[in-house]
Design a protein around this motif. Structure first.
Motif, PDB file in Angstrom:
ATOM      1  N   LYS A 103       0.837  -1.204   0.000  1.00  0.00           N
ATOM      2  CA  LYS A 103       0.000   0.000   0.000  1.00  0.00           C
ATOM      3  C   LYS A 103       0.871   1.253   0.000  1.00  0.00           C
ATOM      4  N   ALA A 104       1.926   1.215   0.827  1.00  0.00           N
ATOM      5  CA  ALA A 104       2.821   2.376   0.913  1.00  0.00           C
ATOM      6  C   ALA A 104       3.510   2.636  -0.429  1.00  0.00           C
ATOM      7  N   ARG A 105       3.588   1.612  -1.264  1.00  0.00           N
ATOM      8  CA  ARG A 105       4.207   1.786  -2.589  1.00  0.00           C
ATOM      9  C   ARG A 105       3.159   2.001  -3.676  1.00  0.00           C
ATOM     10  N   ALA A 221       7.200  -1.571   8.101  1.00  0.00           N
ATOM     11  CA  ALA A 221       5.826  -1.467   7.591  1.00  0.00           C
ATOM     12  C   ALA A 221       4.777  -1.367   8.688  1.00  0.00           C
ATOM     13  N   THR A 224      -1.985  -3.181   7.587  1.00  0.00           N
ATOM     14  CA  THR A 224      -3.145  -2.511   6.994  1.00  0.00           C
ATOM     15  C   THR A 224      -4.335  -3.456   6.965  1.00  0.00           C
TER      16      THR A 224
END
Ligand code: COA
Ligand code: AMP
Length: 633
Positions: A103-105, A221, A224
């Motif tokens: 998600k962060a990417r 990380a 999520t």
């Protein structure tokens, strides 16, 4: 009426009630509007209007129900000497963090992620992390070469690629990084980045600006949550061989898939939550998607992820060791694995060395199960041995002996009766039903049950043309066979150019396309020849360009290497034979079926339309020199 008959009839007469009830076993964020949506027939959808998350149903649901401490996944890797186990809570946490990394990417619902990884827990986590975000994974089997990976990257246009530094085959390490690099050179589409799992057996150098170290990314990380998606949204795309070198992207939805797979665990495999179930296959194949990953977890069972082979890791007793050590109650694998075990341990002596008292059933699929192998397994294991028939397209059984409903008598050579939801017919070339016992095309009356593919990725027209137009109103399986008086189905052969090598599906057309790129090859043909271990093996015939005076053996060797580099070692392409001409009909069609009969040592009738019968003599001689065309009993 027997119990099976009753369930089967109901599945066809009232599919809404049947599958609607099965769907109640899952947690939905929003209930469906319709169970079967036929508004776009002959394109059908299941559970339209419903919303759910597959990862939630496979992991979080069990943790929230208080079963977090139960084992979810046992990783058993004889090739690295590792056994590791994850509880449902462990697996949920790992997957939630990996989903956080993705998600962060920038990975969002609907984005594609390619997974090109060996049989390690991180690969399973990658699949589930995509499902958690509503992203669409596409797993590419490790035995494929760079160009096959590149085709899949270009077709699915992934935002990210998940990979590892290497795979481990008995006796050799397979470095994945050079294969990945070459694929990304070849592909027109470039993903935003790659996450690479470093394995101690062969770490690789990461490409700056593109690659990130898996563990490093994970250590920073944040976990999520699950993202609910439409039941009809895609969960994954899995590429499989068609009749050309362009693979078909089989699409699997979220809702129908979860419902059908969960239902199948109890009703077909007779597995209850908490039991240990093992599928010895690879996550690169549909069998691995469905029965290593999704179905056992949806059922709350314990799944075994085995990084090894039936023989050679270390010996033909490997399967029995795993079954004993982990308390496996049911094993699912391909007949070829049993042929390999039997070759090395014909008396089954290694079976007797292990306590298999808890072992209940063996399921076989992926290729036709020869009665000999089935009977050997029955005799040595003394448990029901169940042949069941399915395809990448269908995701689960088309025909099976449903042990959780009622065990029907086994007829060796038959995967038993059509599974609930499948109305199978056998048709002649005009589309008329043939009498029982007569061979024809096996088709399924539409709609197919939930869990089957609603379309091909980016190729709706190809979907309709390949599968739905041959016999309007039916799904064309591409398999030929017959149904007997008792309604048992016998699957005998493919009706197209697909061959089955050690349970792996290959396109002879795809191999021909690679061979045709050899500068000295004017024309070529590939056929599947019978093999005692792998069921079939590809054999190629090459006609060289006029004026080419190179030694035949040199070109043959190069041709073999070309296929290994172009498709991958999994093609098991070891025999290329130079011939003067190929046998053809007067209209120029290559007589592959006749060549196959010659190679298998079977009787054949001289095709009436053959251009020049003398060519068959030459083909026969060349095959005999290469050790084929022995008359078989
Ligand atoms: N990554 C890289 N290479 C791979 C690979 C992978 N994941 N899987 C297979 N290969 C390679 C093999 O090393 C072999 O290479 P080689 O030509 O250098 O020997 C080649 O691909 C062919 O593999 P395979 O057809 O599996 O043959 P094998 O001789 O290694 O093993 C069996 C034979 C029968 C033991 C094996 O095919 C098997 O276990 N089959 C079980 C069936 C199965 O899992 N089917 C899946 C669908 S259910
Ligand atoms: P795949 O899509 O790789 O799973 O391959 C599917 C094909 O394998 C089918 O279309 C059949 O040709 C063959 N197959 C799979 N299971 C069986 C079985 N039990 N009996 C006969 N053929 C099978």
């Amino acid at each position: 009426m027997g119990k099976f008959e009753e369930v089967y009839k109901r599945s066809l007469s009232d599919p809404d009630a049947f599958w609607g009830e099965a769907a109640e076993e899952l947690v939905w964020d929003k209930k469906w509007d319709r169970v079967l949506d036929d508004s776009q027939a002959p394109l059908y959808r299941w559970f339209s209007g419903g919303r759910l998350n597959t990862c939630y149903n496979a992991l979080d649901r069990h943790v929230e129900a208080g079963r977090g401490a139960q084992q979810a996944l046992i990783y058993d890797s004889p090739v690295t000497g590792t056994v590791r186990s994850y509880s449902y809570a462990d697996l949920r946490d790992e997957v939630a963090r990996l989903a956080g990394v993705l998600k962060a990417r920038g990975v969002q619902a609907g984005d594609r992620v390619i997974i090109y990884m060996p049989m390690v827990p991180e690969a399973v986590m990658g699949m589930l992390a995509c499902a958690r975000l509503g992203a669409v994974h596409s797993v590419v089997f490790g035995g494929f070469a760079s160009s096959e990976l590149a085709k899949r990257i270009d077709d699915s246009q992934p935002r990210m690629v998940l990979s590892a530094s290497c795979g481990i085959e008995p006796g050799r390490v397979v470095p994945y990084k050079p294969l990945l690099d070459k694929a990304l050179d070849l592909s027109a589409h470039k993903p935003d980045g790659c996450l690479v799992l470093q394995r101690p057996e062969n770490p690789c150098e990461l490409t700056a600006g593109r690659d990130e170290d898996w563990h490093e990314a994970l250590s920073q990380a944040a976990p999520t949550d699950c993202v609910p998606v439409e039941a009809t949204d895609p969960l994954y795309v899995l590429y499989t061989s068609g009749t050309t070198g362009q693979p078909k992207g089989i699409v699997r939805d979220n809702g129908g898939h979860a419902v059908a797979l969960k239902w199948s665990m109890k009703n077909i495999y007779n597995i209850d939550p908490g039991e240990v179930y093992w599928t010895a296959s690879d996550i690169g194949w549909v069998v691995g998607h469905s029965y290593i990953v999704y179905a056992p977890l949806l059922q709350g069972a314990t799944t075994v992820l085995y990084e090894g082979k039936p023989v050679g890791t270390p010996d033909a007793g490997a399967f029995w060791r795993v079954i004993e050590q982990h308390g496996v109650v049911t094993l699912f694998t391909a007949p070829t694995a049993f042929r390999a075990i039997r070759q090395q341990d014909p008396q089954g002596e290694k079976i007797a060395e292990h306590d298999l008292s808890h072992f209940r059933a063996l399921f076989l699929a992926g290729e036709r199960c020869d009665p000999d192998t089935l009977e050997w397994a029955q005799d040595k294991l003394r448990v029901p041995v169940i042949d069941h028939w399915w395809q990448t397209e269908t995701g689960w059984s088309i025909a099976a002996n449903c042990l959780g409903i009622e065990q029907l008598p086994v007829k060796p050579g038959s995967p038993t009766r059509p599974a609930p939801g499948w109305d199978l017919r056998v048709l002649d070339s005009e589309g008329k039903e043939v009498p029982r016992g007569t061979i024809g095309s096996i088709v399924g009356r539409l709609p197919m049950p939930p869990g089957t593919f609603p379309t091909l990725w980016n190729a709706q027209e190809r979907f309709v043309k390949t599968y739905l137009s041959g016999f309007p109103g039916y799904y064309q399986t591409g398999d030929a066979g017959y149904m007997d008086e008792d309604g048992y189905i016998f699957v005998m052969a493919r009706t197209d150019d697909i061959i089955n090598v050690a349970g792996h599906r290959l396109s002879t057309g795809g191999i021909e396309e690679v061979l045709a790129t050899h500068p000295d090859v004017a024309e070529c043909a590939v056929i599947g020849v019978h093999d005692e271990l792998k069921g079939q093996l590809p054999v190629g015939f090459l006609v060289l360009n006029a004026g080419c005076d190179r030694p035949f053996e040199e070109v043959e060797k190069e041709a073999v290497q070309l296929v290994r580099d172009g498709i991958g070692p999994v093609a098991a392409f070891k025999t290329a034979l130079v011939v003067k001409r190929l046998p053809k009909t007067r209209s120029g069609k290559i007589l592959r079926a006749t060549m196959r009969q010659i190679a298998d040592g079977a009787r054949y009738n001289m095709p009436a339309t053959i251009d020049d019968p003398a060519i068959l003599e030459e083909i026969s001689e060349v095959l005999q020199e290469a050790g084929y065309a022995e008359q078989r009993a």
